[in-house]
Design an enzyme around this catalytic site. Structure first.
Site, PDB file in Angstrom:
ATOM      1  N   ASP A 254       0.876  -1.183   0.000  1.00 56.78           N
ATOM      2  CA  ASP A 254       0.000   0.000   0.000  1.00 56.78           C
ATOM      3  C   ASP A 254       0.908   1.226   0.000  1.00 56.78           C
ATOM      4  O   ASP A 254       1.373   1.657   1.055  1.00 56.78           O
ATOM      5  CB  ASP A 254      -0.892  -0.014   1.242  1.00 56.78           C
ATOM      6  CG  ASP A 254      -1.740   1.252   1.351  1.00 56.78           C
ATOM      7  OD1 ASP A 254      -2.140   1.790   0.305  1.00 56.78           O
ATOM      8  OD2 ASP A 254      -1.990   1.696   2.493  1.00 56.78           O
TER       9      ASP A 254
ATOM     10  N   GLU B  44      -1.724  -1.545  -4.662  1.00 59.16           N
ATOM     11  CA  GLU B  44      -2.925  -0.751  -4.909  1.00 59.16           C
ATOM     12  C   GLU B  44      -2.740   0.122  -6.138  1.00 59.16           C
ATOM     13  O   GLU B  44      -1.704   0.766  -6.305  1.00 59.16           O
ATOM     14  CB  GLU B  44      -3.217   0.177  -3.719  1.00 59.16           C
ATOM     15  CG  GLU B  44      -3.964  -0.486  -2.603  1.00 59.16           C
ATOM     16  CD  GLU B  44      -4.657   0.539  -1.688  1.00 59.16           C
ATOM     17  OE1 GLU B  44      -5.019   0.157  -0.574  1.00 59.16           O
ATOM     18  OE2 GLU B  44      -4.838   1.699  -2.098  1.00 59.16           O
TER      19      GLU B  44
ATOM     20  N   ASP C 152      -1.967   1.105   7.463  1.00 63.46           N
ATOM     21  CA  ASP C 152      -1.310   0.898   6.167  1.00 63.46           C
ATOM     22  C   ASP C 152      -0.873  -0.554   5.978  1.00 63.46           C
ATOM     23  O   ASP C 152      -0.934  -1.091   4.873  1.00 63.46           O
ATOM     24  CB  ASP C 152      -0.109   1.839   6.012  1.00 63.46           C
ATOM     25  CG  ASP C 152      -0.544   3.292   6.012  1.00 63.46           C
ATOM     26  OD1 ASP C 152      -1.149   3.723   5.024  1.00 63.46           O
ATOM     27  OD2 ASP C 152      -0.316   3.988   7.021  1.00 63.46           O
TER      28      ASP C 152
END
Lengths: 173, 173
Positions: free
Chosen positions: A11, A70, A142
């Site tokens: 991420d 992502e 995160d």
């Protein structure tokens, strides 16, 4: 071990980059590790270097077969988009020295896969990651997002095996 | 050779990345090489990999002391900013394995340094690069921009030696 696939979820962020590693044997994920790379100090190129070197170390230590990252939703703010683009590219470039498959999923796909709704909150993602992986503690937001990214790919792989679709963006296998 | 500094200028782009290498002995630049990296084929991660690997090869072959890269002006378009951010980060990451100083300049600073006006056209930049470096042919626009970026730093280094300012964004020396 040959039927176990190790997935690294990432991420990316310009100040905090989450990572999470899962082993999949068939449909079943096992937690390996997760954490957060902080890159808050120094100039912008120094922060990119911190992300690049940290992700490089993670890949080197855990030797995943697959990297999942992502994709970036469209920022209203071009300046934020530019910073996030740099951070995301630094994380990707850190995997290029290894022969990995690379996949990407949009944040809403990841939330949909893990929580069941693309509009899930960070807390809901954390909760479901803890529940699915039967973790003793709650990873930071995160790190949980990175684990959710890896879980999303695990689910999609299973579906894809049936349906023949995907979000492969690079790799040879 | 110890008083010669080799400067690699980079003009990043998601489809075309220009590069140019100059040797500075004191204030005087000598052309070494320049060119354009095309990264038009494949998915987005594959294109990043092409930029990363090409810049890595250039650094490995020409061993610059200093890397100078265009900073990014604010795009109206967040999607373009995101792609350019990725490309620029891939070029930067490709230099991280070497112990280089990294500097950045805004496009208008580069045009100001080479042409004398921050509003110069691409053709004016090409013309002045050819003139200053006494080249036989005209480099492609992106290669000329990369050479101009290196020239800008050469000029700024000279000024900085007098004034003590700069745009250093990373490096140890």
């Amino acid at each position: 071990m040959s039927d176990t696939k190790r997935i690294l979820g990432i991420d990316p962020g310009s100040r905090l980059t989450g990572f999470g590693v899962l082993d999949y044997r068939g449909d079943s994920p096992t937690y390996v590790t997760s954490g957060t790379v902080k890159s808050a100090d120094g100039g912008f190129a120094d922060r990119l270097r911190q992300i690049y070197e940290a992700v490089n170390s993670i890949v080197d230590e855990y030797r995943p077969d697959i990297v999942v990252i992502e994709s970036v939703f469209m920022h209203r703010n071009a300046s934020s988009a530019l910073k996030l683009g740099h951070a995301r590219a630094a994380a990707l470039c850190a995997t290029f020295g290894y022969d990995l498959e690379v996949y990407e999923y949009a944040p809403r796909e990841i939330k949909q896969a893990v929580v069941g709704t693309g509009a899930a909150t960070k807390e809901q993602v954390q909760h479901m990651v803890v529940s699915i992986l039967q973790l003793d503690g709650t990873p930071a937001a995160d790190a949980a997002d990175a684990l959710a990214t890896a879980l999303c790919h695990g689910t999609q792989r299973r579906l894809r095996a049936r349906l023949g679709s995907g979000n492969r963006i690079a790799g040879t296998a």
